[in-house]
Write a protein that holds these residues in place. Sequence first.
Motif, PDB file in Angstrom:
ATOM      1  N   TYR A  61       0.820  -1.199   0.000  1.00 52.40           N
ATOM      2  CA  TYR A  61       0.000   0.000   0.000  1.00 52.40           C
ATOM      3  C   TYR A  61       0.864   1.263   0.000  1.00 52.40           C
ATOM      4  O   TYR A  61       0.661   2.164  -0.814  1.00 52.40           O
ATOM      5  CB  TYR A  61      -0.938  -0.003   1.216  1.00 52.40           C
ATOM      6  N   SER A  62       1.825   1.336   0.909  1.00 50.53           N
ATOM      7  CA  SER A  62       2.662   2.542   1.016  1.00 50.53           C
ATOM      8  C   SER A  62       3.492   2.756  -0.255  1.00 50.53           C
ATOM      9  O   SER A  62       3.660   3.894  -0.705  1.00 50.53           O
ATOM     10  CB  SER A  62       3.569   2.471   2.240  1.00 50.53           C
ATOM     11  N   ASP A  63       3.987   1.676  -0.849  1.00 47.70           N
ATOM     12  CA  ASP A  63       4.764   1.794  -2.087  1.00 47.70           C
ATOM     13  C   ASP A  63       3.881   2.233  -3.256  1.00 47.70           C
ATOM     14  O   ASP A  63       4.322   2.977  -4.131  1.00 47.70           O
ATOM     15  CB  ASP A  63       5.456   0.476  -2.423  1.00 47.70           C
ATOM     16  N   LEU A  64       2.648   1.782  -3.240  1.00 44.67           N
ATOM     17  CA  LEU A  64       1.692   2.180  -4.274  1.00 44.67           C
ATOM     18  C   LEU A  64       1.439   3.689  -4.191  1.00 44.67           C
ATOM     19  O   LEU A  64       1.454   4.390  -5.202  1.00 44.67           O
ATOM     20  CB  LEU A  64       0.388   1.400  -4.083  1.00 44.67           C
ATOM     21  N   GLY A  65       1.246   4.189  -2.983  1.00 42.55           N
ATOM     22  CA  GLY A  65       1.053   5.624  -2.798  1.00 42.55           C
ATOM     23  C   GLY A  65       2.267   6.429  -3.234  1.00 42.55           C
ATOM     24  O   GLY A  65       2.131   7.489  -3.855  1.00 42.55           O
ATOM     25  N   ASP A  66       3.450   5.914  -2.931  1.00 44.80           N
ATOM     26  CA  ASP A  66       4.688   6.604  -3.322  1.00 44.80           C
ATOM     27  C   ASP A  66       4.892   6.601  -4.837  1.00 44.80           C
ATOM     28  O   ASP A  66       5.484   7.522  -5.391  1.00 44.80           O
ATOM     29  CB  ASP A  66       5.908   5.949  -2.663  1.00 44.80           C
ATOM     30  N   ALA A  67       4.403   5.561  -5.496  1.00 39.38           N
ATOM     31  CA  ALA A  67       4.623   5.409  -6.938  1.00 39.38           C
ATOM     32  C   ALA A  67       3.679   6.272  -7.779  1.00 39.38           C
ATOM     33  O   ALA A  67       3.907   6.451  -8.971  1.00 39.38           O
ATOM     34  CB  ALA A  67       4.455   3.938  -7.341  1.00 39.38           C
ATOM     35  N   ILE A  68       2.627   6.809  -7.149  1.00 42.14           N
ATOM     36  CA  ILE A  68       1.631   7.584  -7.890  1.00 42.14           C
ATOM     37  C   ILE A  68       1.624   9.012  -7.348  1.00 42.14           C
ATOM     38  O   ILE A  68       0.941   9.314  -6.376  1.00 42.14           O
ATOM     39  CB  ILE A  68       0.230   6.944  -7.784  1.00 42.14           C
ATOM     40  N   PRO A  69       2.405   9.889  -7.965  1.00 43.95           N
ATOM     41  CA  PRO A  69       2.490  11.274  -7.482  1.00 43.95           C
ATOM     42  C   PRO A  69       1.127  11.965  -7.496  1.00 43.95           C
ATOM     43  O   PRO A  69       0.350  11.804  -8.443  1.00 43.95           O
ATOM     44  CB  PRO A  69       3.428  11.953  -8.475  1.00 43.95           C
ATOM     45  N   GLY A  70       0.838  12.675  -6.421  1.00 43.91           N
ATOM     46  CA  GLY A  70      -0.378  13.474  -6.356  1.00 43.91           C
ATOM     47  C   GLY A  70      -1.594  12.779  -5.795  1.00 43.91           C
ATOM     48  O   GLY A  70      -2.602  13.427  -5.513  1.00 43.91           O
ATOM     49  N   ILE A  71      -1.546  11.468  -5.611  1.00 44.15           N
ATOM     50  CA  ILE A  71      -2.720  10.773  -5.072  1.00 44.15           C
ATOM     51  C   ILE A  71      -2.715  10.898  -3.551  1.00 44.15           C
ATOM     52  O   ILE A  71      -1.694  10.698  -2.903  1.00 44.15           O
ATOM     53  CB  ILE A  71      -2.782   9.289  -5.520  1.00 44.15           C
ATOM     54  N   SER A  72      -3.856  11.265  -3.003  1.00 42.49           N
ATOM     55  CA  SER A  72      -3.971  11.361  -1.548  1.00 42.49           C
ATOM     56  C   SER A  72      -4.211   9.960  -0.983  1.00 42.49           C
ATOM     57  O   SER A  72      -4.634   9.046  -1.694  1.00 42.49           O
ATOM     58  CB  SER A  72      -5.124  12.278  -1.158  1.00 42.49           C
TER      59      SER A  72
END
Length: 143
Positions: A61-72
């Motif tokens: 989950y955390s890596d997914l958030g880091d990989a997609i700039p701008g997503i909250s």
Amino acid sequence: MRAGDLRRRRTNVRANVRAVPGPCAHWNDEDADFIREVLDLVGDKWSVLIIGTLADGPVRYSDLGDAIPGISQRMLTLTLKHLQRTGLVTRTSYPEVPPRVEYALTDLGRSLLSTVLALAAWSVDHHAEIRRHQTTYDDGNAD
């Protein structure tokens, strides 16, 4: 608004329209409503980016958030839940400390991946042309 209420609001979309031109005209109302529902989900920019990011396998989950700039964090969570509900993504929680959660594409999600990647490739192939049109339009419509 609950998901059931939203689905009921989307039902019979075509029944409220006199005629549907073009290639969609041959679908019945129920199919057209379902197509609209699916396109609303998979046509969302965050869904497309999440599906593309999961192309190489499971992602935390955390890596997914880091990989997609701008997503909250909220939008990531909501989009993942919608993708899970539709059967495009799976969520696996590991009983570890700290907890680890991974997301992966299902077979159904992988079947959509080629379309998502084709759309991304089309975007890259036509980047300069699209920017040129945008600049021309913006220059001609400056207020």
